[in-house]
Design an enzyme around this catalytic site. Structure first.
Site, PDB file in Angstrom:
ATOM      1  N   ASP A 138      -8.065 -20.050 -31.789  1.00 28.85           N
ATOM      2  CA  ASP A 138      -9.497 -19.979 -31.492  1.00 28.85           C
ATOM      3  C   ASP A 138      -9.775 -19.818 -29.724  1.00 28.85           C
ATOM      4  O   ASP A 138      -8.983 -20.601 -29.036  1.00 28.85           O
ATOM      5  CB  ASP A 138     -10.215 -21.285 -31.704  1.00 28.85           C
ATOM      6  CG  ASP A 138     -10.231 -21.505 -33.328  1.00 28.85           C
ATOM      7  OD1 ASP A 138     -10.093 -20.605 -33.951  1.00 28.85           O
ATOM      8  OD2 ASP A 138     -10.677 -22.642 -33.669  1.00 28.85           O
ATOM      9  N   ASP A 165     -14.775 -16.123 -46.312  1.00 31.90           N
ATOM     10  CA  ASP A 165     -15.082 -17.358 -46.247  1.00 31.90           C
ATOM     11  C   ASP A 165     -15.372 -17.738 -47.858  1.00 31.90           C
ATOM     12  O   ASP A 165     -16.660 -17.103 -48.213  1.00 31.90           O
ATOM     13  CB  ASP A 165     -15.672 -18.030 -45.271  1.00 31.90           C
ATOM     14  CG  ASP A 165     -15.013 -17.958 -44.096  1.00 31.90           C
ATOM     15  OD1 ASP A 165     -14.058 -17.836 -44.089  1.00 31.90           O
ATOM     16  OD2 ASP A 165     -15.912 -17.906 -43.303  1.00 31.90           O
TER      17      ASP A 165
END
Lengths: 210, 252
Positions: free
Chosen positions: B11, B130
């Site tokens: 990230d 997702d």
């Protein structure tokens, strides 16, 4: 000095950075006159065969590359750049290539002999299997390299330096005289990829000294 | 033979890698170039950088990160997060990334997939999905906006649609399993992998090396992605690969 052919396709940055990591001087150009000063040429590229050929033709880079090779210059095609070395491709209908190595570029069928489907593109790390001696694989062992492609070269085995197995035998490194091709991305293939590029650079440097 | 890929995910916020706090051996645990080099040496087959910057300034710095990483890394890497247009894709790919990953933007405007794929080739376009199981639907539903917004899409329909439009790869995250460390969602992974012709990366739920084996053998995944178990050194890429080799899974 390596000349990287810029015809508007492909990741030139990763190829030039790869050469930089090896301490080699290179320049990126779309101008045949500039490129003619290079002691060795790299033709990179990702994308579609037909688009690539029409861009090369527009800049007269196709004629230049043929002349460069005929004059004894070293040429390395990478990924789509390797496919362009052959006579033709069936991608988007037949399209003519540079005809520097005999053969044609065909698509993976996505279906094996037992009618089981497999994934296309051939994407990921696959092991090289050496077939013939060549200065580009000198001193190296069969290792994994990184492939991303949906088409492969259908060519005579005498031109295949190394292959990889993905349902069919995929020509991975090809060569004919002073022309070489790599279907995978040496600049993205870790240490092995760097060693392969290094061998090509050594060839080119040998010419510089000669 | 093609190997199964192990992909650590990093990230990135405002140009720095966050959550990488366990890398005490590194001079600077937040430096994307150092972390990328670390995973490269560990045998990672690819890396994914997820830009989680909230501000415009943060987003601009991702291009610098991409350039710096591309200059030092000799394995492929994907950049995702906040890519909304062909112009965004151009910026990231020209800076040296090998692939871009699209999620919410692709659901909101599916033509974006065609545009990216036509311009750069399918191999550059990863569609991140997702998904969460939905009783009403009797299947998995696609969510956007970091998993906050449900959509009308059933996961297999959307995966097929994305591939038809030119996606070269699917990065499939199970919201049900994410963060639980109890293993990947095998049923979801298998369903999507068998439905599409492109490679599928399983994501969400990795807790140990066995989980990767399950994802590859039962889930038919082509690659497995994980973040925290690698960052917090609960296991390493090297350990996972050693285990997989012992189990007869072909890895690099």
């Amino acid at each position: 000095m390596i000349g990287i052919v810029d015809y508007g396709m492909g990741n030139l940055f990763s190829v030039s950075k790869g050469l930089e990591r090896l301490g080699a001087d290179s320049f990126i150009s779309d101008d045949p006159e500039e490129l003619s000063k290079a002691t060795g040429i790299i033709l990179p590229g990702v994308g579609s065969f037909r688009d690539a050929m029409s861009l090369l033709e527009k800049q007269k880079l196709d004629e230049f590359l043929k002349k460069y090779v005929a004059g004894g210059g070293y040429l390395l095609g990478i990924c789509l750049g390797m496919q362009l070395l052959f006579d033709e491709s069936e991608e988007n209908g037949p399209a003519k290539g540079l005809s520097l190595i005999p053969g044609k570029v065909v698509r993976f069928t996505g279906m094996d002999a037992n009618e089981m489907t497999y994934k296309v593109p051939h994407m990921g790390w696959n092991r090289l299997e050496f077939k013939h001696v060549s200065p580009v694989i000198e001193g190296l062992e069969e290792e994994h390299v990184y492939f991303v492609h949906s088409y492969y070269a259908d060519t005579h085995e005498s031109y295949i330096t190394a292959s990889a197995t993905y349902d069919v035998e995929v020509p991975a490194i090809v060569g004919k005289g002073n022309v070489f091709g790599m279907q995978f991305h040496p600049e993205k293939s870790g240490q092995m990829g760097m060693s392969l590029l290094k061998n090509y650079l050594t060839l080119v440097e040998g010419k510089e000294k000669a | 033979m093609l190997t199964k890929r192990i992909i650590p995910c990093l990230d990135v916020k405002d140009g720095r890698v966050v959550k990488g706090i366990q890398f005490v051996s590194l001079r600077d645990a937040g430096d994307p170039v150092e972390l990328a080099a670390f995973y490269d040496q560990e045998g990672a087959d690819e890396l994914v950088f997820l830009d989680i910057s909230a501000s415009h300034e943060g987003r601009e710095t991702i291009v610098d990160v991409v350039q710096a990483v591309a200059g030092s890394l000799a394995i492929p890497f994907t950049v995702g997060g906040g890519i909304n247009s062909l112009a965004d894709m151009k910026k990231i790919l020209r800076a040296g990334a090998d692939k871009v990953s699209l999620n919410t933007a692709a659901v909101l405007r599916p033509d974006l997939i065609n545009e990216g794929s036509d311009y750069f080739g399918a191999q550059c376009i990863v569609i991140a999905i997702d998904a969460r199981y939905d009783d009403e639907l009797g299947s998995w539903r696609v969510y956007t906006h970091g998993g906050r917004k449900p959509t009308e899409w059933e996961v297999i329909d959307w995966a097929k649609e994305a591939v038809t439009r030119g996606a070269g790869e699917i990065l499939l995250t199970s919201m049900d399993c994410d963060g639980e460390k109890q293993g990947f969602n095998i049923a979801l992974t298998k369903a999507v992998s068998e439905a599409v012709s492109v490679p599928v990366i399983a994501s969400g739920g990795a807790g140990n090396a066995e989980h990767f084996q399950e994802a590859f053998e039962e889930g038919k995944a082509d690659a497995g992605l994980a973040a925290s178990i690698f960052h917090y050194k609960e296991t390493s890429v090297k350990e996972v690969k050693t285990f997989l080799k012992q189990q007869g899974v072909v890895v690099r």
